[in-house]
Design a protein around this motif. Structure first.
Motif, PDB file in Angstrom:
ATOM      1  N   ASP A 242     -67.321 -17.869 -32.383  1.00  0.00           N
ATOM      2  CA  ASP A 242     -67.812 -18.622 -31.240  1.00  0.00           C
ATOM      3  C   ASP A 242     -67.744 -17.758 -29.977  1.00  0.00           C
ATOM      4  O   ASP A 242     -66.773 -17.027 -29.757  1.00  0.00           O
ATOM      5  CB  ASP A 242     -66.980 -19.898 -31.051  1.00  0.00           C
ATOM      6  N   ALA A 243     -68.755 -17.849 -29.147  1.00  0.00           N
ATOM      7  CA  ALA A 243     -68.838 -17.006 -27.952  1.00  0.00           C
ATOM      8  C   ALA A 243     -67.688 -17.245 -26.981  1.00  0.00           C
ATOM      9  O   ALA A 243     -67.315 -16.348 -26.213  1.00  0.00           O
ATOM     10  CB  ALA A 243     -70.168 -17.242 -27.246  1.00  0.00           C
ATOM     11  N   THR A 244     -67.111 -18.445 -27.007  1.00  0.00           N
ATOM     12  CA  THR A 244     -66.043 -18.760 -26.052  1.00  0.00           C
ATOM     13  C   THR A 244     -64.668 -18.296 -26.508  1.00  0.00           C
ATOM     14  O   THR A 244     -63.719 -18.292 -25.717  1.00  0.00           O
ATOM     15  CB  THR A 244     -65.981 -20.277 -25.809  1.00  0.00           C
ATOM     16  N   TYR A 245     -64.552 -17.903 -27.763  1.00  0.00           N
ATOM     17  CA  TYR A 245     -63.237 -17.556 -28.333  1.00  0.00           C
ATOM     18  C   TYR A 245     -62.573 -16.411 -27.561  1.00  0.00           C
ATOM     19  O   TYR A 245     -61.458 -16.563 -27.044  1.00  0.00           O
ATOM     20  CB  TYR A 245     -63.404 -17.196 -29.808  1.00  0.00           C
ATOM     21  N   TYR A 246     -63.234 -15.283 -27.493  1.00  0.00           N
ATOM     22  CA  TYR A 246     -62.638 -14.136 -26.813  1.00  0.00           C
ATOM     23  C   TYR A 246     -62.572 -14.354 -25.302  1.00  0.00           C
ATOM     24  O   TYR A 246     -61.674 -13.818 -24.636  1.00  0.00           O
ATOM     25  CB  TYR A 246     -63.407 -12.859 -27.147  1.00  0.00           C
ATOM     26  N   LYS A 247     -63.498 -15.122 -24.752  1.00  0.00           N
ATOM     27  CA  LYS A 247     -63.451 -15.414 -23.314  1.00  0.00           C
ATOM     28  C   LYS A 247     -62.164 -16.154 -22.972  1.00  0.00           C
ATOM     29  O   LYS A 247     -61.517 -15.859 -21.946  1.00  0.00           O
ATOM     30  CB  LYS A 247     -64.665 -16.258 -22.925  1.00  0.00           C
ATOM     31  N   MET A 248     -61.765 -17.094 -23.808  1.00  0.00           N
ATOM     32  CA  MET A 248     -60.501 -17.809 -23.596  1.00  0.00           C
ATOM     33  C   MET A 248     -59.330 -16.838 -23.624  1.00  0.00           C
ATOM     34  O   MET A 248     -58.429 -16.899 -22.771  1.00  0.00           O
ATOM     35  CB  MET A 248     -60.318 -18.869 -24.685  1.00  0.00           C
ATOM     36  N   MET A 249     -59.332 -15.936 -24.594  1.00  0.00           N
ATOM     37  CA  MET A 249     -58.248 -14.970 -24.722  1.00  0.00           C
ATOM     38  C   MET A 249     -58.216 -14.014 -23.527  1.00  0.00           C
ATOM     39  O   MET A 249     -57.151 -13.723 -22.969  1.00  0.00           O
ATOM     40  CB  MET A 249     -58.431 -14.180 -26.017  1.00  0.00           C
ATOM     41  N   GLN A 250     -59.386 -13.535 -23.116  1.00  0.00           N
ATOM     42  CA  GLN A 250     -59.462 -12.596 -22.004  1.00  0.00           C
ATOM     43  C   GLN A 250     -58.977 -13.232 -20.706  1.00  0.00           C
ATOM     44  O   GLN A 250     -58.213 -12.634 -19.950  1.00  0.00           O
ATOM     45  CB  GLN A 250     -60.896 -12.106 -21.835  1.00  0.00           C
ATOM     46  N   ASP A 251     -59.431 -14.448 -20.441  1.00  0.00           N
ATOM     47  CA  ASP A 251     -59.033 -15.136 -19.216  1.00  0.00           C
ATOM     48  C   ASP A 251     -57.532 -15.384 -19.179  1.00  0.00           C
ATOM     49  O   ASP A 251     -56.903 -15.335 -18.113  1.00  0.00           O
ATOM     50  CB  ASP A 251     -59.775 -16.469 -19.085  1.00  0.00           C
ATOM     51  N   PHE A 252     -56.957 -15.655 -20.342  1.00  0.00           N
ATOM     52  CA  PHE A 252     -55.534 -15.968 -20.398  1.00  0.00           C
ATOM     53  C   PHE A 252     -54.680 -14.714 -20.271  1.00  0.00           C
ATOM     54  O   PHE A 252     -53.745 -14.664 -19.462  1.00  0.00           O
ATOM     55  CB  PHE A 252     -55.204 -16.669 -21.725  1.00  0.00           C
ATOM     56  N   ILE A 253     -54.989 -13.694 -21.041  1.00  0.00           N
ATOM     57  CA  ILE A 253     -54.155 -12.490 -21.017  1.00  0.00           C
ATOM     58  C   ILE A 253     -54.331 -11.710 -19.735  1.00  0.00           C
ATOM     59  O   ILE A 253     -53.385 -11.168 -19.170  1.00  0.00           O
ATOM     60  CB  ILE A 253     -54.469 -11.609 -22.257  1.00  0.00           C
ATOM     61  N   GLY A 254     -55.567 -11.679 -19.212  1.00  0.00           N
ATOM     62  CA  GLY A 254     -55.813 -11.053 -17.922  1.00  0.00           C
ATOM     63  C   GLY A 254     -55.654  -9.555 -17.922  1.00  0.00           C
ATOM     64  O   GLY A 254     -55.616  -8.900 -18.952  1.00  0.00           O
ATOM     65  N   GLU A 255     -55.502  -9.002 -16.748  1.00  0.00           N
ATOM     66  CA  GLU A 255     -55.446  -7.550 -16.601  1.00  0.00           C
ATOM     67  C   GLU A 255     -54.032  -7.020 -16.449  1.00  0.00           C
ATOM     68  O   GLU A 255     -53.822  -5.816 -16.371  1.00  0.00           O
ATOM     69  CB  GLU A 255     -56.264  -7.135 -15.364  1.00  0.00           C
ATOM     70  N   GLY A 256     -53.041  -7.886 -16.355  1.00  0.00           N
ATOM     71  CA  GLY A 256     -51.696  -7.377 -16.129  1.00  0.00           C
ATOM     72  C   GLY A 256     -50.620  -8.250 -16.745  1.00  0.00           C
ATOM     73  O   GLY A 256     -50.861  -8.946 -17.714  1.00  0.00           O
ATOM     74  N   CYS A 257     -49.445  -8.202 -16.139  1.00  0.00           N
ATOM     75  CA  CYS A 257     -48.279  -8.867 -16.694  1.00  0.00           C
ATOM     76  C   CYS A 257     -48.045 -10.255 -16.128  1.00  0.00           C
ATOM     77  O   CYS A 257     -47.095 -10.930 -16.536  1.00  0.00           O
ATOM     78  CB  CYS A 257     -47.031  -8.015 -16.441  1.00  0.00           C
ATOM     79  N   ASP A 258     -48.831 -10.683 -15.173  1.00  0.00           N
ATOM     80  CA  ASP A 258     -48.592 -11.991 -14.547  1.00  0.00           C
ATOM     81  C   ASP A 258     -48.803 -13.130 -15.534  1.00  0.00           C
ATOM     82  O   ASP A 258     -49.666 -13.041 -16.394  1.00  0.00           O
ATOM     83  CB  ASP A 258     -49.509 -12.181 -13.333  1.00  0.00           C
TER      84      ASP A 258
END
Length: 258
Positions: A242-258
């Motif tokens: 599903d196209a939203t699967y990785y988008k959910m993961m990317q938005d959650f993990i983000g670019e750093g440690c926050d």
């Protein structure tokens, strides 16, 4: 009539005991489905643990932040590599072949996989500012274990369960599963030891992990620690398409440690 009923009872008892014995003797072959060793162009490392050689595929080398990903019970890390590398270009990602899977030696078992996962974390942690953990299906049991025993920035659980014992009990309700299983993967018992912000992704049409098994896990988390997202019209196997699967993961993990 009594003789007929007695014979039927004996046949039923033999069938019950025979099926239970079959499940007991073959339980790990019903839980683990080792994948073949497939060649890949990505960096590969190997470490020794408990007499076994554990194979790791490394994606996107050289980044400050990392992801450790633990796959499903029939998931090939080599086959998943391209898509994961493409979706998380800002992270170094480590994919562990379970014992007996891919390039790793040995036979998969709960305690062994826990030990390998901690060894992987301890091996790569000095190279990175922070580490996020991702797990899918069976891999969620390993991911929760690592998150309960090590410092983790984010924890993403895809189609998770409360315990394999409870999953198996639903599948085989007439058997005393808790007495039969060697590998329980009791994620539920570890939730209070997990401090990381956590994302749970559910497949709406999951026929393998029922809603109750995931809901029990959800209810154990503090509400301010957890995000829950559902991907509609997807099942246990095709959720990642599903196209939203990785988008959910990317938005959650983000670019750093926050």
């Amino acid at each position: 009539m009594k003789k007929i009923l007695k014979r039927i009872s004996i046949f039923l008892l033999i069938g019950y005991v025979g099926t239970g014995l079959f499940l007991y003797l073959n339980q790990r072959s019903l839980l683990y489905f080792p994948t073949p060793n497939i060649s890949t162009s990505y960096t590969q490392i190997t470490f020794q643990n408990q007499g076994e050689s554990i194979h790791i595929i490394v994606l996107n080398k050289g980044h400050e932040n990392a992801i450790l990903y633990f796959g499903g019970n029939a998931e090939s890390m080599a086959q998943s590599s391209d898509e994961i590398a493409r979706q998380f270009p800002a992270f170094t990602v480590y994919l562990m072949d379970y014992r007996g899977y891919g390039g790793s030696t040995g036979e998969a078992n709960e305690e062994g996989l826990y030990s390998d996962a901690l060894k992987l974390y301890d091996t790569v942690k000095p190279k990175h500012d922070c580490i996020a953990i991702g797990g899918r299906s069976l891999g969620t049991g390993i991911a929760t274990y690592v998150a309960a025993h090590r410092e983790v920035s984010k924890l993403a659980l895809i189609t998770p369960f409360d315990s394999i014992i409870n999953v198996a009990q639903e599948m085989y309700p007439i058997f005393p599963i808790s007495y039969l299983l060697h590998d329980g993967y009791d994620s539920l018992s570890r939730i209070k030891e997990i401090n990381a912000k956590t994302l749970i992704i559910i497949a709406q049409k999951d026929k393998v992990i029922t809603k109750e098994r995931t809901q029990q896990l959800i209810d154990a988390f503090d509400t301010d620690q957890l995000q829950v997202m559902t991907i509609k019209n997807r099942g246990h196997i095709d959720i990642s398409s599903d196209a939203t699967y990785y988008k959910m993961m990317q938005d959650f993990i983000g670019e750093g440690c926050d």
